[in-house]
Scaffold this motif. Structure first.
Motif, PDB file in Angstrom:
ATOM      1  N   MET A 113      62.388  33.836  23.099  1.00  9.60           N
ATOM      2  CA  MET A 113      62.794  33.659  24.491  1.00  9.60           C
ATOM      3  C   MET A 113      64.261  34.037  24.634  1.00  9.60           C
ATOM      4  N   GLN A 114      64.584  34.785  25.650  1.00  9.45           N
ATOM      5  CA  GLN A 114      65.954  35.242  25.829  1.00  9.45           C
ATOM      6  C   GLN A 114      66.870  34.081  26.208  1.00  9.45           C
ATOM      7  N   GLU A 115      68.031  34.048  25.553  1.00 10.91           N
ATOM      8  CA  GLU A 115      68.956  32.935  25.742  1.00 10.91           C
ATOM      9  C   GLU A 115      69.593  32.937  27.125  1.00 10.91           C
ATOM     10  N   ASP A 116      69.660  34.116  27.774  1.00 14.16           N
ATOM     11  CA  ASP A 116      70.373  34.194  29.040  1.00 14.16           C
ATOM     12  C   ASP A 116      69.516  33.816  30.244  1.00 14.16           C
ATOM     13  N   LEU A 117      68.244  33.470  30.019  1.00 16.22           N
ATOM     14  CA  LEU A 117      67.383  33.082  31.129  1.00 16.22           C
ATOM     15  C   LEU A 117      67.666  31.646  31.546  1.00 16.22           C
ATOM     16  N   GLU A 118      67.723  31.405  32.851  1.00 14.18           N
ATOM     17  CA  GLU A 118      67.849  30.045  33.369  1.00 14.18           C
ATOM     18  C   GLU A 118      66.466  29.585  33.809  1.00 14.18           C
ATOM     19  N   LEU A 119      65.856  28.713  33.025  1.00 16.69           N
ATOM     20  CA  LEU A 119      64.475  28.309  33.242  1.00 16.69           C
ATOM     21  C   LEU A 119      64.395  26.857  33.675  1.00 16.69           C
ATOM     22  N   ASP A 120      63.379  26.535  34.454  1.00 14.75           N
ATOM     23  CA  ASP A 120      63.152  25.171  34.895  1.00 14.75           C
ATOM     24  C   ASP A 120      62.633  24.313  33.740  1.00 14.75           C
ATOM     25  N   PHE A 121      62.683  22.998  33.955  1.00 11.67           N
ATOM     26  CA  PHE A 121      62.302  22.036  32.919  1.00 11.67           C
ATOM     27  C   PHE A 121      60.892  22.304  32.399  1.00 11.67           C
ATOM     28  N   GLU A 122      59.944  22.523  33.311  1.00 11.34           N
ATOM     29  CA  GLU A 122      58.556  22.715  32.903  1.00 11.34           C
ATOM     30  C   GLU A 122      58.396  23.947  32.021  1.00 11.34           C
ATOM     31  N   THR A 123      59.154  24.993  32.306  1.00  7.40           N
ATOM     32  CA  THR A 123      59.075  26.213  31.505  1.00  7.40           C
ATOM     33  C   THR A 123      59.726  26.014  30.146  1.00  7.40           C
ATOM     34  N   LEU A 124      60.853  25.318  30.124  1.00  2.03           N
ATOM     35  CA  LEU A 124      61.496  24.996  28.849  1.00  2.03           C
ATOM     36  C   LEU A 124      60.567  24.182  27.954  1.00  2.03           C
ATOM     37  N   ALA A 125      59.781  23.304  28.564  1.00  5.75           N
ATOM     38  CA  ALA A 125      58.894  22.425  27.793  1.00  5.75           C
ATOM     39  C   ALA A 125      57.813  23.189  27.038  1.00  5.75           C
ATOM     40  N   VAL A 126      57.471  24.387  27.499  1.00  5.20           N
ATOM     41  CA  VAL A 126      56.407  25.135  26.824  1.00  5.20           C
ATOM     42  C   VAL A 126      56.892  26.415  26.146  1.00  5.20           C
ATOM     43  N   HIS A 127      58.133  26.835  26.426  1.00 14.50           N
ATOM     44  CA  HIS A 127      58.614  28.088  25.844  1.00 14.50           C
ATOM     45  C   HIS A 127      59.822  27.944  24.932  1.00 14.50           C
ATOM     46  N   SER A 128      60.688  26.966  25.154  1.00 14.06           N
ATOM     47  CA  SER A 128      61.918  26.886  24.363  1.00 14.06           C
ATOM     48  C   SER A 128      61.604  26.517  22.919  1.00 14.06           C
ATOM     49  N   GLY A 129      62.440  26.996  22.023  1.00 14.64           N
ATOM     50  CA  GLY A 129      62.290  26.688  20.608  1.00 14.64           C
ATOM     51  C   GLY A 129      61.267  27.527  19.874  1.00 14.64           C
ATOM     52  N   LEU A 130      60.614  28.457  20.550  1.00 15.04           N
ATOM     53  CA  LEU A 130      59.564  29.256  19.912  1.00 15.04           C
ATOM     54  C   LEU A 130      60.159  30.518  19.309  1.00 15.04           C
ATOM     55  N   GLU A 131      60.164  30.589  17.996  1.00 13.42           N
ATOM     56  CA  GLU A 131      60.591  31.782  17.257  1.00 13.42           C
ATOM     57  C   GLU A 131      59.402  32.247  16.433  1.00 13.42           C
ATOM     58  N   ARG A 132      58.804  33.356  16.829  1.00 14.67           N
ATOM     59  CA  ARG A 132      57.597  33.824  16.155  1.00 14.67           C
ATOM     60  C   ARG A 132      57.920  34.477  14.810  1.00 14.67           C
ATOM     61  N   SER A 133      57.023  34.311  13.878  1.00 15.27           N
ATOM     62  CA  SER A 133      57.156  34.960  12.577  1.00 15.27           C
ATOM     63  C   SER A 133      56.683  36.402  12.669  1.00 15.27           C
ATOM     64  N   GLN A 134      56.602  37.067  11.532  1.00 15.59           N
ATOM     65  CA  GLN A 134      56.139  38.451  11.510  1.00 15.59           C
ATOM     66  C   GLN A 134      54.681  38.584  11.933  1.00 15.59           C
ATOM     67  N   PHE A 135      53.970  37.455  12.014  1.00 13.43           N
ATOM     68  CA  PHE A 135      52.561  37.501  12.387  1.00 13.43           C
ATOM     69  C   PHE A 135      52.342  37.409  13.899  1.00 13.43           C
ATOM     70  N   GLY A 136      53.403  37.073  14.648  1.00 17.81           N
ATOM     71  CA  GLY A 136      53.298  37.053  16.091  1.00 17.81           C
ATOM     72  C   GLY A 136      52.419  35.965  16.650  1.00 17.81           C
ATOM     73  N   GLU A 137      52.439  34.796  16.058  1.00 22.40           N
ATOM     74  CA  GLU A 137      51.598  33.689  16.518  1.00 22.40           C
ATOM     75  C   GLU A 137      51.962  33.282  17.946  1.00 22.40           C
ATOM     76  N   HIS A 138      50.945  32.860  18.707  1.00 28.56           N
ATOM     77  CA  HIS A 138      51.163  32.450  20.100  1.00 28.56           C
ATOM     78  C   HIS A 138      51.767  31.058  20.179  1.00 28.56           C
ATOM     79  N   ALA A 139      51.263  30.127  19.382  1.00 30.13           N
ATOM     80  CA  ALA A 139      51.795  28.761  19.324  1.00 30.13           C
ATOM     81  C   ALA A 139      52.754  28.629  18.142  1.00 30.13           C
ATOM     82  N   HIS A 140      53.458  27.514  18.105  1.00 30.26           N
ATOM     83  CA  HIS A 140      54.389  27.283  17.004  1.00 30.26           C
ATOM     84  C   HIS A 140      53.651  27.237  15.669  1.00 30.26           C
ATOM     85  N   ALA A 141      54.235  27.849  14.681  1.00 26.63           N
ATOM     86  CA  ALA A 141      53.669  27.809  13.341  1.00 26.63           C
ATOM     87  C   ALA A 141      54.048  26.501  12.649  1.00 26.63           C
ATOM     88  N   LEU A 142      53.239  26.088  11.706  1.00 27.91           N
ATOM     89  CA  LEU A 142      53.495  24.890  10.921  1.00 27.91           C
ATOM     90  C   LEU A 142      53.870  25.313   9.505  1.00 27.91           C
TER      91      LEU A 142
END
Length: 391
Positions: free
Chosen positions: A1-30
């Motif tokens: 997710m681009q750092e310069d985006l100003e997103l609402d709380f609900e969007t941050l709750a489902v998109h922030s903190g997501l850094e995909r691996s080389q496999f391009g997973e949709h959800a957070h990897a464990l």
């Protein structure tokens, strides 16, 4: 997710903190691993001394834990967060990171029982003393100050009487003295309240509660600026009260539905509080959404809703309170809170049972007090379940 985006709380709750691996997973990897491999000795050395970013050892660096920390920080409007094994370990890590022998804490009288025990029985052993102030009276915090005071610590709303502290006023008093203000935001979560915006320096969470929301795992966190969080992280790196990767993965998913859950639970809690307030067997009800609450106006200004906790005193003391609790068939008799299932407990004999009777009396915790953490069931079903014992 681009750092310069100003997103609402609900969007941050489902998109922030997501850094995909080389496999391009949709959800957070464990990432269930104890350590991470460097490409060479020079890279390992650079990572250990902080010259190069990268993961080293899951006691203090793990991608899944980082995802939870980054998401929670974004939702609190903070620069950084450090995750811990539980809410209590978060409070311990905060104190160990920022305090030393000879320092003094001013804390609110209305604290979770284990927090009081930590201050009185353990921090005191290492020369950190604690005095207690009235959460709802900023002047009592000023009067409790000593030259060695370094930290103000409060819960708002408090456990279990939902007292509301004026964060901005207490922050001003702390900062004028050169002390820090830490706020336990467990009851409201960032969905209803963001203490940093009102002047707090640090926010503490028991992620076990509403952040997870389904009673699955333990977790905690300390949130604030990078400068405030760094000493807490260094303590965690050394002492190791670490959040596991699996628990972090569960908590990341819990944050995605946080606002939906908490707002629905708060609405039901207010309806129950209104019903209980009119019940002939109930002496008093505590919920910030009620006009009868002493800090109702402050709660309306500082929070976006009253929260999911309702405490009430029944007539007849402990015997009557236990009868109400034992008569329930739908509610869960447990001291945990923040669950999608409504929980019910008797604070005087559970959450605050280890503190002295004098301390309970000072905190307003009577033998007839019952605490509800309202879940997502039908309001009518919860009401009918309580009526079995109240009738």
């Amino acid at each position: 997710m681009q750092e310069d985006l100003e997103l609402d709380f609900e969007t941050l709750a489902v998109h922030s903190g997501l850094e995909r691996s080389q496999f391009g997973e949709h959800a957070h990897a464990l990432y269930l691993t104890s350590s991470f491999v460097a490409e060479n000795a020079a890279q390992a050395a650079a990572r250990f001394c902080g010259q190069e970013p990268g993961y080293i050892y899951s006691r203090f660096t793990n991608p899944t834990v980082t995802a939870f920390q980054d998401r929670l920080a974004a939702m609190e409007g903070a620069e950084a967060a450090v995750a811990t094994a539980s809410g209590m370990s978060a409070i311990l890590a905060l104190c160990m990171g920022h305090l030393k022998a000879g320092d003094h804490i001013v804390a609110s009288q209305s604290l979770f029982g284990a927090t009081i025990m930590l201050c009185n029985n353990y921090l005191a052993k290492f020369g950190i003393s604690t005095s207690y102030a009235n959460a709802a009276d900023p002047e009592s915090w000023r009067q409790a100050l000593r030259p060695e005071t370094r930290l103000f610590f409060l819960e708002t709303p408090s456990n279990p009487l939902t007292e509301i502290a004026d964060i901005a006023a207490i922050a001003d008093i702390a900062h004028a003295h050169g002390a820090l203000l830490a706020v336990d935001n467990c009851f409201c979560t960032p969905a209803l309240q963001q203490p940093l915006k009102w002047g707090a320096d640090l926010v503490v969470h028991s992620a076990t509660k509403f952040l997870d929301g389904q009673g699955r795992v333990l977790g905690g966190a300390v949130v604030g600026s990078k400068a405030m969080v760094e000493p807490v992280y260094l303590f965690l790196r050394t002492a190791g009260p670490t959040l596991s990767a699996f628990n972090a993965w569960v908590l990341v998913k819990g944050l995605e539905t946080l606002r939906l859950r908490v707002e629905a639970q708060s609405a039901t809690a207010l309806r129950l509080a209104q019903w209980l307030e009119s019940h002939p067997q109930v002496a008093r009800v505590y919920h910030p959404g009620l006009p009868s609450h002493p800090q109702h106006a402050l709660a309306q200004r500082q929070q976006s809703a009253g929260g999911a906790i309702v405490s009430f005193e029944v007539k007849g003391g402990r015997e009557a309170a236990w009868r109400v609790i034992d008569s329930t068939r739908v509610l869960s008799i447990t001291a945990n809170l923040g669950d999608v299932r409504t929980t019910i407990t008797h604070p005087a004999s559970t959450t605050h049972g280890r503190i002295s009777p004098e301390a309970r009396q000072a905190a307003g915790i009577t033998e007839g007090l019952i605490r509800l953490s309202v879940g997502l069931e039908s309001c009518q079903d919860i009401q009918d379940d309580l009526q079995r014992g109240l009738g």
